[in-house]
Design an enzyme around this catalytic site. Structure first.
Site, PDB file in Angstrom:
ATOM      1  N   GLU B  74       0.808  -1.225   0.000  1.00  0.00           N
ATOM      2  CA  GLU B  74       0.000   0.000   0.000  1.00  0.00           C
ATOM      3  C   GLU B  74       0.835   1.267   0.000  1.00  0.00           C
ATOM      4  OE1 GLU B  74      -0.829  -2.627   1.849  1.00  0.00           O
ATOM      5  OE2 GLU B  74      -2.918  -3.087   1.361  1.00  0.00           O
ATOM      6  N   HIS B 143     -10.343  -5.519  11.031  1.00  0.00           N
ATOM      7  CA  HIS B 143     -10.968  -5.365   9.714  1.00  0.00           C
ATOM      8  C   HIS B 143     -12.369  -4.772   9.783  1.00  0.00           C
ATOM      9  CE1 HIS B 143      -7.766  -8.245   8.799  1.00  0.00           C
ATOM     10  NE2 HIS B 143      -7.881  -7.881   7.548  1.00  0.00           N
TER      11      HIS B 143
END
Lengths: 350, 343
Positions: B74, B143
């Site tokens: 990322e 998450h």
């Protein structure tokens, strides 16, 4: 431009190196005179690397650096006036007083910024190279980083992407032996930093970063490969910074005076001067070169002093693209404000 | 409801019912076709078809140069988006879920958001980052998060958070056409929601404009993204069971924030309940409360109420997860408190 400098070009390189040294010496003086604030990282001693790589970089290529960037900006062709005015935080600085020492840039010269977070400029440089590929432009990106940056995750991610995607970028590791006060040996499990490139199936090599002609030869060759074959590379330039990490650092907590003196005796400027002397330049020639650099830097200081301070009413200028004021117009009810007032209103709330 | 928010909608082109996911895909498809500078980058967006299938089919249609699979990297590919944007490309970077943006924060906050101001306006960064957030699928602590307020509180960024398919299309297109970095916050549970979507390829939802998505007179519910759906459901239940007329304002943009629309509604209803999927402390609802008390001090008949995620890392067990989330019952409870109908 030729890969190896012809005699006339060597004089030009020497002039640029002297300009860089004189500029840094003056910047330190101006910092101590309180005309420059914040961090101020000098590159005295590293001139062969800065000037050599900028000589190999072609006009349409792109440059990205970390925060030790005055020398790169000057060698890239940014005027000493625009750089000094930026250090002074003035309106005519290359970032209009918004960036300071660490955030020089000049898009007209393909210089996409001095960046202040160690290794943060590397993914950006990979992206610039990706942009070149997408635009089918035959240029390359040269991105400078220090020896301390190789231990950041962004270094790993950027080299991986560059190699995986065949991006035209050369990673220039300026190894000046210390990341702030931590020596390479104390920071890197593999202290031969160019070897890191092998992990990405990328070419890596070391060059004597105090030999301007060797730097030109290596960087020209690697930039040419990047442009023509889209092969990224890592070039480790071995050099030394004569001053501390920044102006605020005396530079002696982690190294000895003797060590610094030893390196100063091998000053990269001396080497070029000896070659030029062998080619017939006289003491008068060297004096003239010194004088010209002094004059240019003095003129830059005067320009910076004369340049107005930024307009406080323009505090938010530049932050957002044209047309954004309308988007922000409802952030404060009852006030129709434009971009100028944006920061005050958005900053103070309500 | 959302067709009213359209600009330049061609009536002849009409609308079509589709999911939020399909509306996002349509926006990407249209912008890829419209502008060669637009390209997509992200993990699993090409060959795999997108972890949540937003980009399904786009690789086949536009090829690898426009739909670029990345490694799990990322910081690297968000930064690559920053650099490409700086020389005039229009990268649209997908981060698989908002949780993973944390490893790219240096590029988002210290790079993308800084470029305009730090370089004195000499260079721009027209980067789009789109990423879904939210809880509700037992995905647990790492998450199930919504950090919307962190980004919305960062000068230099724009942050949008569509709550319905029409705005999903309209705001994503507006973000791609914007010259600044824009974070598009999507939401996992909302991907399957259906709604009318304008087919006009020039339909965009303007950034910085909230929408009144349900009119009412007794209380104003302010929300964004999936919390807007919760607020609408709560409002329906309140009307049915308690005869309460709740107005619902969908913020749509978090930065710039349309305080004007919120304040106008609260001035009418005299009560405000702010709802978010994230933790409320220092969050979007905290900001809203501060703005509302200042803008509507003389209008308020009750303290501003807030409903958000319970302030714990999200647990796995379904019963615990449900208890943590800002469900309709909790929203309704806050509304009744605001009206003095409950304690």
């Amino acid at each position: 431009m030729p890969a190896v400098a012809a005699p006339s070009a060597l004089r030009h390189l020497y002039e640029q190196m002297v300009l860089g040294r004189v500029f840094e010496t003056e910047a330190e003086r101006q910092y101590k005179a309180d005309h420059i604030g914040g961090y101020c990282h000098l590159s005295s001693g590293q001139e062969a690397t800065t000037v050599g790589t900028m000589h190999a970089l072609q006009p349409d290529d792109l440059l990205v650096t970390g925060y030790r960037s005055h020398g790169f900006a000057l060698a890239r062709g940014v005027s000493p006036e625009a750089v000094m005015a930026e250090l002074f935080g003035r309106r005519d600085g290359c970032a209009h007083g918004r960036g300071g020492s660490m955030h020089l840039l000049d898009v007209g010269h393909g210089y996409y910024g001095g960046w202040g977070i160690v290794a943060g400029q590397l993914p950006v440089a990979a992206g610039l190279a990706l942009g070149l590929v997408r635009q089918r432009r035959p240029q390359a990106v040269l991105v400078e980083l220090g020896d301390g940056a190789v231990n950041m995750g962004a270094f790993h991610e950027s080299l991986n992407l560059a190699s995986l995607w065949g991006l035209p970028v050369v990673f220039l590791v300026v190894n000046n032996e210390y990341g702030m006060g931590t020596s390479v040996a104390r920071a890197s499990a593999e202290p031969e930093l160019y070897r890191r490139a092998a992990a990405y199936r990328m070419h890596g090599e070391r060059v004597d970063g105090n030999d301007v002609q060797a730097v030109i030869e290596a960087s020209d060759r690697l930039l040419t490969q990047a442009r023509e074959e889209r092969r990224p590379a890592l070039l480790e330039a071995m050099t030394y910074r004569f001053r501390g990490h920044s102006v605020a650092d005396a530079g002696l907590a982690y190294r000895t005076k003797d060590e610094v003196r030893e390196h100063q005796a091998q000053d990269p400027l001396f080497r070029v001067r000896e070659r030029l002397r062998a080619e017939g330049l006289s003491d008068e020639d060297f004096d003239a070169i010194d004088r010209e650099a002094d004059e240019r830097v003095a003129a830059a200081v005067q320009f910076a002093l004369d340049s107005p301070e930024p307009d406080v009413a323009q505090l938010a200028t530049g932050m957002h693209a044209a047309g954004s004021a309308e988007q922000f117009a409802r952030m404060r009810p009852g006030s129709a404000f434009g971009e100028q007032a944006l920061t005050f209103d958005a900053g103070l709330g309500s | 409801m959302s067709a009213t928010t359209a600009t330049a909608t061609d009536a002849a082109t009409g609308t079509k019912v589709m999911t939020y996911r399909e509306a996002l895909r349509l926006a990407l498809q249209e912008e890829l076709a419209r502008d060669e500078r637009v390209f997509l980058m992200g993990e699993e967006i090409g060959v795999f078809g997108g972890a949540y299938k937003v980009t399904a089919g786009l690789l086949d249609q536009f090829g690898e140069d426009r739909v670029r699979d990345t490694p799990i990297s990322e910081e690297g590919f968000v930064g690559a988006g920053v650099g490409a944007a700086m020389i005039g490309e229009r990268p649209v970077v997908e981060i698989m879920t908002l949780n993973f943006i944390l490893v790219a924060m240096d590029q988002v906050i210290n790079h993308a958001a800084k470029i305009g101001a730090m370089f004195g306006g000499e260079v721009r960064c027209p980067l789009v980052i789109r990423t879904p957030n939210g809880a509700g699928n037992q995905l647990t602590a790492q998450h199930s998060q919504s950090f919307d307020g962190w980004f919305a509180g960062t000068p230099g960024l724009k942050v949008v958070a569509p709550a319905n398919p029409a705005d999903a299309k309209g705001l994503l297109k507006a973000a791609i056409r914007d010259d600044d970095p824009v974070l598009v916050l999507e939401n996992l549970p909302i991907y399957k929601e259906k709604g009318e979507v304008p087919l006009d390829p020039d339909f965009v939802t303007p950034i910085g404009r909230a929408a009144v998505v349900r009119e009412g007179t007794d209380v104003t519910l302010v929300a964004h993204s999936f919390a807007t759906l919760r607020a609408l459901r709560a409002a329906a239940g309140l009307a049915e069971r308690h005869g309460v007329s709740a107005e619902v304002v969908d913020l749509r943009s978090l930065r710039p924030l349309d305080v004007e629309t919120v304040a106008a509604s609260v001035a009418k209803t005299n009560r405000a309940v702010c709802v978010e999927e994230g933790w409320p402390s220092y969050g979007v609802t905290a900001e809203l409360s501060a703005r509302i008390q200042h803008a509507c001090f003389d209008d308020l008949d009750a303290p501003v109420e807030r409903v958000g995620m319970a302030e714990v890392p999200l647990p796995y067990a379904k019963v615990l997860e449900l208890a943590a989330m800002p469900g309709e019952d909790r929203i309704a409870g806050a509304v009744l408190r605001s009206l003095g109908l409950a304690r």
